[in-house]
Design a protein around this motif. Structure first.
Motif, PDB file in Angstrom:
ATOM      1  N   LEU A  83       0.817  -1.219   0.000  1.00  0.00           N
ATOM      2  CA  LEU A  83       0.000   0.000   0.000  1.00  0.00           C
ATOM      3  C   LEU A  83       0.845   1.262   0.000  1.00  0.00           C
ATOM      4  CD1 LEU A  83      -2.693  -0.921   2.693  1.00  0.00           C
ATOM      5  CD2 LEU A  83      -2.858  -1.169   0.207  1.00  0.00           C
ATOM      6  N   THR A  84       0.330   2.304  -0.673  1.00  0.00           N
ATOM      7  CA  THR A  84       0.909   3.631  -0.566  1.00  0.00           C
ATOM      8  C   THR A  84       0.394   4.276   0.718  1.00  0.00           C
ATOM      9  OG1 THR A  84      -0.919   4.736  -1.698  1.00  0.00           O
ATOM     10  CG2 THR A  84       0.870   3.868  -3.091  1.00  0.00           C
ATOM     11  N   ILE A  85       0.948   5.413   1.077  1.00  0.00           N
ATOM     12  CA  ILE A  85       0.503   6.122   2.284  1.00  0.00           C
ATOM     13  C   ILE A  85      -0.979   6.472   2.178  1.00  0.00           C
ATOM     14  CG2 ILE A  85       0.785   8.236   3.666  1.00  0.00           C
ATOM     15  CD1 ILE A  85       3.131   6.398   4.013  1.00  0.00           C
ATOM     16  N   ASP A  86      -1.402   6.999   1.034  1.00  0.00           N
ATOM     17  CA  ASP A  86      -2.812   7.369   0.848  1.00  0.00           C
ATOM     18  C   ASP A  86      -3.715   6.147   0.938  1.00  0.00           C
ATOM     19  OD1 ASP A  86      -2.151  10.030   0.531  1.00  0.00           O
ATOM     20  OD2 ASP A  86      -2.022   9.892  -1.660  1.00  0.00           O
ATOM     21  N   GLN A  87      -3.304   5.052   0.317  1.00  0.00           N
ATOM     22  CA  GLN A  87      -4.097   3.830   0.376  1.00  0.00           C
ATOM     23  C   GLN A  87      -4.186   3.315   1.810  1.00  0.00           C
ATOM     24  OE1 GLN A  87      -1.842   1.487  -2.487  1.00  0.00           O
ATOM     25  NE2 GLN A  87      -3.687   1.291  -3.749  1.00  0.00           N
ATOM     26  N   MET A  88      -3.098   3.419   2.535  1.00  0.00           N
ATOM     27  CA  MET A  88      -3.073   2.902   3.902  1.00  0.00           C
ATOM     28  C   MET A  88      -4.117   3.607   4.766  1.00  0.00           C
ATOM     29  SD  MET A  88       0.194   2.195   6.235  1.00  0.00           S
ATOM     30  CE  MET A  88       0.052   1.549   7.878  1.00  0.00           C
ATOM     31  N   ASP A  89      -4.212   4.918   4.636  1.00  0.00           N
ATOM     32  CA  ASP A  89      -5.220   5.666   5.402  1.00  0.00           C
ATOM     33  C   ASP A  89      -6.634   5.218   5.042  1.00  0.00           C
ATOM     34  OD1 ASP A  89      -3.277   7.141   6.720  1.00  0.00           O
ATOM     35  OD2 ASP A  89      -3.423   8.852   5.345  1.00  0.00           O
ATOM     36  N   ALA A  90      -6.902   5.078   3.752  1.00  0.00           N
ATOM     37  CA  ALA A  90      -8.229   4.672   3.308  1.00  0.00           C
ATOM     38  C   ALA A  90      -8.537   3.238   3.741  1.00  0.00           C
ATOM     39  CB  ALA A  90      -8.343   4.809   1.789  1.00  0.00           C
ATOM     40  N   VAL A 132     -10.252   1.423  -3.675  1.00  0.00           N
ATOM     41  CA  VAL A 132      -8.976   1.928  -3.151  1.00  0.00           C
ATOM     42  C   VAL A 132      -7.763   1.173  -3.707  1.00  0.00           C
ATOM     43  CG1 VAL A 132      -7.647   2.231  -1.026  1.00  0.00           C
ATOM     44  CG2 VAL A 132     -10.072   2.738  -1.032  1.00  0.00           C
ATOM     45  N   LEU A 133      -7.910  -0.118  -3.901  1.00  0.00           N
ATOM     46  CA  LEU A 133      -6.775  -0.958  -4.291  1.00  0.00           C
ATOM     47  C   LEU A 133      -6.690  -1.120  -5.806  1.00  0.00           C
ATOM     48  CD1 LEU A 133      -7.301  -3.789  -1.643  1.00  0.00           C
ATOM     49  CD2 LEU A 133      -5.817  -1.784  -1.440  1.00  0.00           C
ATOM     50  N   ASP A 134      -5.459  -1.330  -6.303  1.00  0.00           N
ATOM     51  CA  ASP A 134      -5.332  -1.676  -7.718  1.00  0.00           C
ATOM     52  C   ASP A 134      -5.682  -3.156  -7.888  1.00  0.00           C
ATOM     53  OD1 ASP A 134      -3.009  -3.302  -7.261  1.00  0.00           O
ATOM     54  OD2 ASP A 134      -1.667  -1.606  -7.610  1.00  0.00           O
ATOM     55  N   GLN A 135      -5.714  -3.621  -9.122  1.00  0.00           N
ATOM     56  CA  GLN A 135      -6.193  -4.978  -9.400  1.00  0.00           C
ATOM     57  C   GLN A 135      -5.365  -6.047  -8.688  1.00  0.00           C
ATOM     58  OE1 GLN A 135      -9.052  -5.214 -10.915  1.00  0.00           O
ATOM     59  NE2 GLN A 135      -9.116  -7.429 -10.726  1.00  0.00           N
TER      60      GLN A 135
END
Length: 114
Positions: free
Chosen positions: A43-50, A91-94
């Motif tokens: 996960l990226t930082i933005d993804q982690m928060d979401a 939120v996540l890629d495939q």
């Protein structure tokens, strides 16, 4: 004597009910180590928060399902899983999403919820 036996029977039934409730709560507890999940999914930082926000909502809904009984429990479980999967898909890629589904389904199976 009869009153004592009835009290003992009622106490045993209450203990069995409390044990069953505790076991259900344990099975429905979906708390995870977010740091490990973030690493596993990349996960990226933005993804982690979401993901953390979505997962917290999922945990809350699963605990509500744990408190329900019978068909209501099943309905709440399915609704919580569907909502979680739908939000994670945004939120996540495939690649991350496929891995998340594998982790989620494995967890649910291991806990006897699927």
């Amino acid at each position: 004597m009869l009153v004592a036996m009835m009290s003992l029977t009622m106490a045993n039934a209450e203990n069995e009910n409390n044990n069953a409730t505790a076991e259900a709560a344990k099975a429905f507890d979906m708390t995870v180590n977010m740091r490990k999940l973030a690493v596993a999914l990349g996960l990226t930082i933005d993804q982690m928060d979401a993901v953390q926000d979505i997962h917290q909502q999922f945990c809350n809904e699963m605990m509500l399902a744990a408190q329900a009984t019978g068909d209501e429990r099943e309905k709440l479980l399915e609704a919580a899983v569907k909502k979680d999967v739908r939000y994670m898909h945004y939120v996540l890629d495939q690649k991350q999403y496929k891995k998340y589904l594998l982790l989620l389904n494995t967890t649910l199976s291991n806990r006897g919820l699927r």
